[in-house]
Write a protein that holds these residues in place. Sequence first.
Motif, PDB file in Angstrom:
ATOM      1  N   GLU A  75     -38.984 -10.178  10.161  1.00 28.60           N
ATOM      2  CA  GLU A  75     -40.170 -11.029  10.068  1.00 28.60           C
ATOM      3  C   GLU A  75     -40.333 -11.609   8.670  1.00 28.60           C
ATOM      4  OE1 GLU A  75     -40.092  -7.949  11.338  1.00 28.60           O
ATOM      5  OE2 GLU A  75     -41.422  -7.756  13.057  1.00 28.60           O
ATOM      6  N   THR A  76     -40.066 -10.791   7.658  1.00 28.15           N
ATOM      7  CA  THR A  76     -40.230 -11.245   6.284  1.00 28.15           C
ATOM      8  C   THR A  76     -39.174 -12.282   5.920  1.00 28.15           C
ATOM      9  OG1 THR A  76     -41.140  -9.070   5.746  1.00 28.15           O
ATOM     10  CG2 THR A  76     -40.503 -10.468   3.901  1.00 28.15           C
ATOM     11  N   GLU A  77     -37.936 -12.061   6.356  1.00 30.18           N
ATOM     12  CA  GLU A  77     -36.876 -13.048   6.099  1.00 30.18           C
ATOM     13  C   GLU A  77     -37.189 -14.377   6.776  1.00 30.18           C
ATOM     14  OE1 GLU A  77     -32.531 -11.196   5.309  1.00 30.18           O
ATOM     15  OE2 GLU A  77     -33.286 -10.934   7.351  1.00 30.18           O
ATOM     16  N   PHE A  80     -39.985 -16.045   4.825  1.00 29.81           N
ATOM     17  CA  PHE A  80     -39.534 -16.498   3.520  1.00 29.81           C
ATOM     18  C   PHE A  80     -38.613 -17.711   3.635  1.00 29.81           C
ATOM     19  CE2 PHE A  80     -37.122 -16.401  -0.435  1.00 29.81           C
ATOM     20  CZ  PHE A  80     -38.152 -16.300  -1.354  1.00 29.81           C
ATOM     21  N   SER A  81     -37.780 -17.721   4.641  1.00 27.13           N
ATOM     22  CA  SER A  81     -36.897 -18.862   4.865  1.00 27.13           C
ATOM     23  C   SER A  81     -37.710 -20.128   5.131  1.00 27.13           C
ATOM     24  CB  SER A  81     -35.957 -18.574   6.033  1.00 27.13           C
ATOM     25  OG  SER A  81     -35.155 -19.690   6.308  1.00 27.13           O
ATOM     26  N   ARG A  82     -38.713 -20.016   5.983  1.00 31.47           N
ATOM     27  CA  ARG A  82     -39.577 -21.172   6.272  1.00 31.47           C
ATOM     28  C   ARG A  82     -40.324 -21.622   5.017  1.00 31.47           C
ATOM     29  NH1 ARG A  82     -41.333 -18.143  10.692  1.00 31.47           N
ATOM     30  NH2 ARG A  82     -43.350 -17.955   9.678  1.00 31.47           N
ATOM     31  N   PHE A  83     -40.882 -20.651   4.303  1.00 25.62           N
ATOM     32  CA  PHE A  83     -41.650 -20.981   3.101  1.00 25.62           C
ATOM     33  C   PHE A  83     -40.770 -21.656   2.062  1.00 25.62           C
ATOM     34  CE2 PHE A  83     -43.315 -20.382  -1.103  1.00 25.62           C
ATOM     35  CZ  PHE A  83     -44.661 -20.672  -0.956  1.00 25.62           C
ATOM     36  N   SER A  84     -39.636 -21.044   1.758  1.00 19.89           N
ATOM     37  CA  SER A  84     -38.793 -21.543   0.672  1.00 19.89           C
ATOM     38  C   SER A  84     -38.168 -22.901   0.994  1.00 19.89           C
ATOM     39  CB  SER A  84     -37.718 -20.525   0.302  1.00 19.89           C
ATOM     40  OG  SER A  84     -36.863 -20.273   1.390  1.00 19.89           O
ATOM     41  N   SER A  85     -38.006 -23.216   2.267  1.00 18.73           N
ATOM     42  CA  SER A  85     -37.424 -24.517   2.619  1.00 18.73           C
ATOM     43  C   SER A  85     -38.478 -25.616   2.738  1.00 18.73           C
ATOM     44  CB  SER A  85     -36.626 -24.414   3.922  1.00 18.73           C
ATOM     45  OG  SER A  85     -37.479 -24.127   5.001  1.00 18.73           O
ATOM     46  N   SER A  86     -39.753 -25.243   2.786  1.00 19.35           N
ATOM     47  CA  SER A  86     -40.767 -26.272   3.009  1.00 19.35           C
ATOM     48  C   SER A  86     -41.826 -26.394   1.915  1.00 19.35           C
ATOM     49  CB  SER A  86     -41.466 -26.031   4.345  1.00 19.35           C
ATOM     50  OG  SER A  86     -42.179 -24.807   4.318  1.00 19.35           O
ATOM     51  N   ASN A 111     -35.053 -10.113  -2.025  1.00 19.37           N
ATOM     52  CA  ASN A 111     -34.191  -8.925  -1.992  1.00 19.37           C
ATOM     53  C   ASN A 111     -34.862  -7.865  -1.141  1.00 19.37           C
ATOM     54  OD1 ASN A 111     -32.278  -9.853  -4.002  1.00 19.37           O
ATOM     55  ND2 ASN A 111     -33.926  -9.560  -5.479  1.00 19.37           N
ATOM     56  N   PHE A 112     -34.045  -7.135  -0.406  1.00 19.49           N
ATOM     57  CA  PHE A 112     -34.551  -6.052   0.421  1.00 19.49           C
ATOM     58  C   PHE A 112     -33.878  -4.734   0.015  1.00 19.49           C
ATOM     59  CE2 PHE A 112     -35.288  -9.779   2.989  1.00 19.49           C
ATOM     60  CZ  PHE A 112     -36.554  -9.538   3.526  1.00 19.49           C
ATOM     61  N   THR A 113     -34.705  -3.697  -0.202  1.00 18.38           N
ATOM     62  CA  THR A 113     -34.190  -2.357  -0.491  1.00 18.38           C
ATOM     63  C   THR A 113     -35.127  -1.334   0.137  1.00 18.38           C
ATOM     64  OG1 THR A 113     -34.907  -3.048  -2.700  1.00 18.38           O
ATOM     65  CG2 THR A 113     -32.787  -1.991  -2.548  1.00 18.38           C
TER      66      THR A 113
END
Length: 117
Positions: A75-77, A80-86, A111-113
């Motif tokens: 869900e976070t990816e 973040f993908s939508r946010f960072s591309s728009s 980053n995910f850990t």
Amino acid sequence: MGEITVDFIAKDPWQMVLVEEGPWEDVPAHLAKLQHRLYSCLDAAIDGQLAEQFPESRGQPITLRVDCYDVPQAETEEFFSRFSSSALQVPDYKTGLASSPHVSSIQFAINFTGNGC
């Protein structure tokens, strides 16, 4: 502009780092808070708050980085993908970035850990 929470600033290269820790019980609510934090970081970089506090960052490229620990990765990816591309396509941010003397460009990283990621 209101107060923003940036967990730390890194340089070489310049990064505004947000830390998101889980577990999250209400994923949509946490993603909404993350969105608000990211837009606040964009405002701080473009409007010069970052350069005011760290003058050596003036005119440099900035990365907005989110470090995630034990949050729902899929869900976070996706968010973040939508946010960072728009986000930088929003007219106010697009023109603000183009005319800002405070930052030369803005990139995004995540980053995910930790458990659950």
